[in-house]
Design an enzyme around this catalytic site. Sequence first.
Site, PDB file in Angstrom:
ATOM      1  N   TYR A 130      33.760  47.452  48.579  1.00 54.81           N
ATOM      2  CA  TYR A 130      35.144  47.896  48.753  1.00 54.81           C
ATOM      3  C   TYR A 130      35.689  48.610  47.522  1.00 54.81           C
ATOM      4  O   TYR A 130      36.881  48.917  47.471  1.00 54.81           O
ATOM      5  CB  TYR A 130      36.034  46.687  49.080  1.00 54.81           C
ATOM      6  CG  TYR A 130      35.801  46.089  50.439  1.00 54.81           C
ATOM      7  CD1 TYR A 130      36.522  46.534  51.547  1.00 54.81           C
ATOM      8  CD2 TYR A 130      34.866  45.081  50.632  1.00 54.81           C
ATOM      9  CE1 TYR A 130      36.329  45.987  52.803  1.00 54.81           C
ATOM     10  CE2 TYR A 130      34.658  44.522  51.889  1.00 54.81           C
ATOM     11  CZ  TYR A 130      35.392  44.977  52.965  1.00 54.81           C
ATOM     12  OH  TYR A 130      35.195  44.442  54.208  1.00 54.81           O
TER      13      TYR A 130
ATOM     14  N   HIS B 174      35.553  41.199  38.362  1.00 53.90           N
ATOM     15  CA  HIS B 174      35.347  39.804  38.727  1.00 53.90           C
ATOM     16  C   HIS B 174      33.950  39.324  38.339  1.00 53.90           C
ATOM     17  O   HIS B 174      33.780  38.236  37.788  1.00 53.90           O
ATOM     18  CB  HIS B 174      35.583  39.636  40.222  1.00 53.90           C
ATOM     19  CG  HIS B 174      34.828  40.606  41.092  1.00 53.90           C
ATOM     20  ND1 HIS B 174      34.863  41.980  40.886  1.00 53.90           N
ATOM     21  CD2 HIS B 174      34.013  40.415  42.166  1.00 53.90           C
ATOM     22  CE1 HIS B 174      34.120  42.578  41.787  1.00 53.90           C
ATOM     23  NE2 HIS B 174      33.590  41.652  42.576  1.00 53.90           N
TER      24      HIS B 174
ATOM     25  N   ASP C  52      27.995  34.664  44.801  1.00 54.50           N
ATOM     26  CA  ASP C  52      28.718  34.916  46.049  1.00 54.50           C
ATOM     27  C   ASP C  52      30.049  35.553  45.679  1.00 54.50           C
ATOM     28  O   ASP C  52      30.733  35.095  44.755  1.00 54.50           O
ATOM     29  CB  ASP C  52      28.935  33.641  46.862  1.00 54.50           C
ATOM     30  CG  ASP C  52      29.166  33.964  48.336  1.00 54.50           C
ATOM     31  OD1 ASP C  52      28.306  34.617  48.947  1.00 54.50           O
ATOM     32  OD2 ASP C  52      30.228  33.577  48.873  1.00 54.50           O
TER      33      ASP C  52
ATOM     34  N   LYS D 213      34.939  49.626  34.423  1.00 57.86           N
ATOM     35  CA  LYS D 213      35.012  48.621  35.486  1.00 57.86           C
ATOM     36  C   LYS D 213      34.440  47.289  35.003  1.00 57.86           C
ATOM     37  O   LYS D 213      35.025  46.221  35.239  1.00 57.86           O
ATOM     38  CB  LYS D 213      34.245  49.115  36.721  1.00 57.86           C
ATOM     39  CG  LYS D 213      34.213  48.090  37.853  1.00 57.86           C
ATOM     40  CD  LYS D 213      33.251  48.471  38.973  1.00 57.86           C
ATOM     41  CE  LYS D 213      32.903  47.236  39.797  1.00 57.86           C
ATOM     42  NZ  LYS D 213      31.803  47.482  40.742  1.00 57.86           N
TER      43      LYS D 213
END
Lengths: 209, 209
Positions: free
Chosen positions: B168, B194, B75, B189
């Site tokens: 995004y 994250h 998530d 990246k």
Amino acid sequence: MTPRLGFERLVIATHNAGKLREISSLLAPYGLECMSAGELGLPEPDETGTTFVENALIKARAAAEGLGLPALADDSGLSVDSLGGRPGVYTADWAQRQWFEGEPGRDWYMAMGKVEGMLQAIGPVVDRAAQFNCVLAIAWPDGQSAVYEGVVRGSLVWPPRGDRGFGYDPVFVAEGKHETFGEMEPDAKHAISHRAQAFAKLVAEQFPR
Amino acid sequence: MTPRLGFERLVIATHNAGKLREISSLLAPYGLECMSAGELGLPEPDETGTTFVENALIKARAAAEGLGLPALADDSGLSVDSLGGRPGVYTADWAQRQWFEGEPGRDWYMAMGKVEGMLQAIGPVVDRAAQFNCVLAIAWPDGQSAVYEGVVRGSLVWPPRGDRGFGYDPVFVAEGKHETFGEMEPDAKHAISHRAQAFAKLVAEQFPR
């Protein structure tokens, strides 16, 4: 007295092939030979006006003076009451392009999202009334001009619905309708749209029976 | 003590083929046979949590209990400081879909526009700091679970830049970088993202050398 177009050449003051196509087909029944300012090599003027009328006249006059022929320009956009009329004359700028060709694309969805984000930032209960304006301006090389305006009132929905039309059509429901402009059959939309109303006024005055 | 995955079958608690592909390839070196909950016919649970951890655990537990196998769920989302952490766990909802496959599409541009509209509604000078969070949760059929989180801080730019990545990415610039995630080479990246950070923690604990 408003000057009239004869059976002559008319410059469409646009650099966009899609806009030229749409306007040419609307004017085809009136015996005008349409050319675009872009095709004729005229540079695009800066749209420095603060109203649709000013910007339509800037474009029409630049083409009429530059080419020595009568010129027709269209300036149009969405104005949201709760946003003080924004995006208004900045409608296309918010989508990062001057005109949209073909299917609704990501630039317009970005702009729809921006409008919606601003509305939602006001609060959960917000007046969602909005209107589309279209101004058609004709300028003649001698400095005369004529302006025709169409307006359709409505309100904004979220999320967008429908793949027809272009620009903000998928979030706009005209007063008294349930479908968005993005869901309506083209003929149904053209019966009430801001652009159709402006063209009807132009035709009534320029090409009286 | 945290339970560990053996060399066994692992259910990826997703109904999205693209997500399955990405996670499967990341876990391929560790000898796990990956299957998706969607392919195995398990219904999608409602993501009723208010945090990324809660929603990741809801998805992992539903799959582990439903199929009797260890299950991994992801998530993740964007949280904007000036918007009180929104869209946060509603990141995918704002784009009207659960997961994005392939090129950035209109749904995500709509969501980027919505975030930008909310920021601009605050005023011309606004803190544009934001972060991406990713939570990976593993649940076992016996009720045990483990959670791994990754965060990358950065700020939002406008208009979007770059066609790489998804979601995004075209409006997010990580701290210390100049390119958006949408402009960066995938390897660059993945060195800081994250999701990569969360996977690094998972691998360090689940597959120690």
